[in-house]
Design a protein around this motif. Structure first.
Motif, PDB file in Angstrom:
ATOM      1  N   VAL A 340      37.323  43.674  47.287  1.00  0.00           N
ATOM      2  CA  VAL A 340      36.969  43.664  45.858  1.00  0.00           C
ATOM      3  C   VAL A 340      37.644  44.828  45.136  1.00  0.00           C
ATOM      4  O   VAL A 340      37.846  45.911  45.707  1.00  0.00           O
ATOM      5  N   SER A 341      37.982  44.577  43.883  1.00  0.00           N
ATOM      6  CA  SER A 341      38.693  45.593  43.093  1.00  0.00           C
ATOM      7  C   SER A 341      37.768  46.681  42.567  1.00  0.00           C
ATOM      8  O   SER A 341      38.225  47.749  42.148  1.00  0.00           O
ATOM      9  N   ALA A 342      36.460  46.402  42.571  1.00  0.00           N
ATOM     10  CA  ALA A 342      35.465  47.384  42.101  1.00  0.00           C
ATOM     11  C   ALA A 342      34.119  47.006  42.700  1.00  0.00           C
ATOM     12  O   ALA A 342      33.919  45.869  43.155  1.00  0.00           O
ATOM     13  N   PRO A 344      30.490  45.671  42.842  1.00  0.00           N
ATOM     14  CA  PRO A 344      29.694  44.772  41.993  1.00  0.00           C
ATOM     15  C   PRO A 344      28.612  45.569  41.260  1.00  0.00           C
ATOM     16  O   PRO A 344      28.074  46.543  41.794  1.00  0.00           O
ATOM     17  N   GLU A 345      28.300  45.148  40.047  1.00  0.00           N
ATOM     18  CA  GLU A 345      27.275  45.816  39.245  1.00  0.00           C
ATOM     19  C   GLU A 345      25.964  45.045  39.391  1.00  0.00           C
ATOM     20  O   GLU A 345      25.737  44.029  38.726  1.00  0.00           O
ATOM     21  N   GLN A 406      38.571  50.884  45.220  1.00  0.00           N
ATOM     22  CA  GLN A 406      38.343  49.504  45.631  1.00  0.00           C
ATOM     23  C   GLN A 406      37.524  49.505  46.919  1.00  0.00           C
ATOM     24  O   GLN A 406      37.349  50.543  47.557  1.00  0.00           O
ATOM     25  N   ASN A 446      29.116  40.316  37.777  1.00  0.00           N
ATOM     26  CA  ASN A 446      30.556  40.565  37.699  1.00  0.00           C
ATOM     27  C   ASN A 446      31.271  40.359  39.033  1.00  0.00           C
ATOM     28  O   ASN A 446      32.496  40.509  39.104  1.00  0.00           O
ATOM     29  N   GLN A 449      34.618  38.142  39.406  1.00  0.00           N
ATOM     30  CA  GLN A 449      35.835  38.668  38.771  1.00  0.00           C
ATOM     31  C   GLN A 449      36.492  39.789  39.581  1.00  0.00           C
ATOM     32  O   GLN A 449      37.647  40.139  39.340  1.00  0.00           O
ATOM     33  N   THR A 450      35.770  40.375  40.531  1.00  0.00           N
ATOM     34  CA  THR A 450      36.321  41.510  41.294  1.00  0.00           C
ATOM     35  C   THR A 450      36.955  41.085  42.616  1.00  0.00           C
ATOM     36  O   THR A 450      37.608  41.898  43.260  1.00  0.00           O
TER      37      THR A 450
END
Length: 533
Positions: A340-342, A344-345, A406, A446, A449-450
């Motif tokens: 994942v690029s970030a 998860p929130e 990441q 989100n 999208q990551t």
């Protein structure tokens, strides 16, 4: 002329490496033959996506038995483990989260916000699990006794365990006898009123099994997990340990220790057949056609794979074949790894603003009925559409596993039955991955999208790629009738098989409690005794 060895160990999973170490220390020169390109079995770290490395299957240790860590000097061979401050975060659909810290007192303070009564019960339940677990832990380190003709060693071991049980006192002795056959849902309901707390703890009693929280004997699984924790006051939510470098770092350290002790390890060496002559295991034949003879063969593969595939069943009695065919090893767990690029929130954690909350386990198991409904679907050949999920972010404890900023996301999904009613796992792979992401996205919108890369490992993959018959992560169901003197079968729980000089050392033998090393250590002790005779 065939190469000749002392002992051949089939499979370089963690129990095979532990057995190799102890057999080497006992004066033998074991040869470990691993089918894949790296040792480790289910305890491996691999690249998921360029720059992203993840614990492919198991994502935290069992925990490892303390005496094995000490004997193998695993820390000197590079093993470093982190115990996160936050043990488990249990997410709820209404946007709340139950946070359980590794420290019992701090966890109780958090629980008090939900129920002061449950906060007091949490420490009491942990203390009871710790006392009972220590006694069960002694039994896990024993070789199951010969029921018909116990040896002096068997009698001594049973006497010591009997004394420990007696020393528990009347209250805890009653608990041992009563809790084992119970449904874990009933057990946690006796201590706690808060539904998310009940479900979070009960999940330990069903993980990796074909049991639901209302299934009889699921409380035994919880007690076995507690016994592996090796502590007087265990966390009812279980221990969490993350090795630096992923779980593969554990087996790399084990391999280094085994080699230093005198074992040899070959990778890319697939055993096609265990050779039998006159009822005696004489060696192995590799897929390449090479033959290696040995005084003894030890299989770290599961019992069914060993005795129904690697051995020609013609060498076994029909009644034994019938029993081993009915040994239950149908898996229920799928594994999904994400790059994942970030992070998860998670909606429930936004207000807390503490990334440490993600360093332990994140569970989606909001209530007992949620877990039971997930199990219900699997009983009829469907994977759960609202599954029980356990998530870890190994890159938070070890940033070297992913590029800066990441992360890798390691996810257990349950239930995913080995046999599907409709279609096969190849046709259902995408739907499985989508279900898992969709479920988590209910708590972290989100996430989709990551995602940079998915890795979806089905029970069929666990069988075909990683050699786990039926896709069962513990080499066989952990249940009352496949436990202790009955693991894998009654009369065959002492690491021996009906074929002389053919032994078992994998998780399909006692104690079989996951990534602890106990089965390998116990088996090596008995094999060394037999060979020295």
């Amino acid at each position: 002329m065939a190469e000749r060895r002392d002992v051949i160990i089939v499979g370089g999973g963690h129990n095979g490496l532990v057995a190799a170490f102890y057999l080497a220390k006992a004066g033998f020169k074991p040869l470990v033959l691993e089918r894949r390109a790296q040792v480790g079995g289910a305890a491996i770290t691999e690249e998921l996506h360029p720059g992203f490395r993840c614990s492919t299957l198991a994502h935290n240790t069992g925990p490892l038995r303390a005496d094995i860590v000490r004997d193998m000097q695993l820390e000197q061979h590079g093993l470093r483990q982190t115990i996160p401050e936050v043990n488990t975060v249990s997410l709820l659909p209404d946007g709340r989260a139950l946070v359980l810290y590794s420290d019992i007192k701090k966890a109780a303070q958090e629980i008090a916000q939900w129920s002061p009564k449950d906060a007091a019960s949490y420490a009491d339940f942990g203390a009871a699990l710790g006392k009972i677990g220590n006694v069960i832990g002694e039994a896990l380190a024993l070789t199951p006794p010969n029921i018909d003709s116990p040896s002096s060693g068997d009698l001594w071991g049973m006497l010591k365990t009997g004394r420990s049980i007696r020393n528990l006192g009347k209250k805890d002795l009653y608990r041992v006898l009563r809790w084992g056959p119970m449904a874990v849902a009933d057990l946690v309901a006796e201590f706690f009123d808060t539904e998310p707390l009940r479900a979070t703890i009960a999940a330990r009693g069903i993980f990796g099994t074909f049991l639901g929280p209302w299934s009889a004997g699921s409380a035994l699984v919880l007690m076995l997990r507690a016994a592996a924790d090796q502590s007087q006051n265990v966390s009812p939510a279980g221990s969490v340990q993350f090795p630096a470098g992923g779980v593969g770092a554990v087996t790399l350290a084990m391999a280094a220790a085994a080699k230093q002790a005198g074992a040899e390890i070959r990778t890319g060496a697939e055993v096609a057949q265990i050779r039998i002559q006159d009822g005696l295991a004489t060696g192995v034949m590799l897929a390449s056609g090479e033959e290696i003879s040995a005084r003894a063969v030890v299989s770290n593969a599961d019992p069914k794979r060993t005795l129904m595939r690697l051995v020609d069943p013609a060498h076994l009695a029909p009644d034994f074949i019938q029993k081993i065919m009915h040994y239950r090893c149908t898996g229920t767990v799928a594994k999904i790894n994400l790059a994942v690029s970030a992070l998860p929130e998670f909606t429930a954690l936004k207000s807390k603003g503490d990334s440490n909350l993600l360093k332990g386990r994140i569970q989606i198991s909001p209530e007992i009925d949620y877990l039971e409904r997930a199990f219900d679907e699997s009983k009829y050949g469907n994977f759960s559409r609202q599954p029980y999920i356990e998530i870890t972010f190994p890159s938070l404890s070890d940033p070297s596993l992913a590029p800066a900023g990441q992360h890798v996301m390691s996810i257990y999904m349950q239930y995913a039955p080995y046999k599907l009613k409709d279609g096969d796992w190849e046709s259902q792979r995408k739907a499985l991955g989508e279900t898992v992401v969709k479920t988590i996205a209910q708590y972290a919108p989100n996430l989709p999208q990551t995602i940079l890369r998915h890795q979806i490992i089905t029970p069929k993959d666990l069988e075909e790629t990683y050699g786990l018959t039926g896709g069962h992560i513990f080499h066989g169901e952990q249940a009352l009738d496949q436990f202790f003197t009955m693991r894998p079968l009654l009369d065959w729980a002492r690491y021996q098989t009906p074929i002389e000089r053919l032994y078992l050392c994998g998780s399909g033998t006692h104690p079989g409690t996951g990534l602890t090393g106990g089965s390998g250590a116990n088996a090596a002790r008995e094999i060394a005794k037999a060979l020295k005779k």
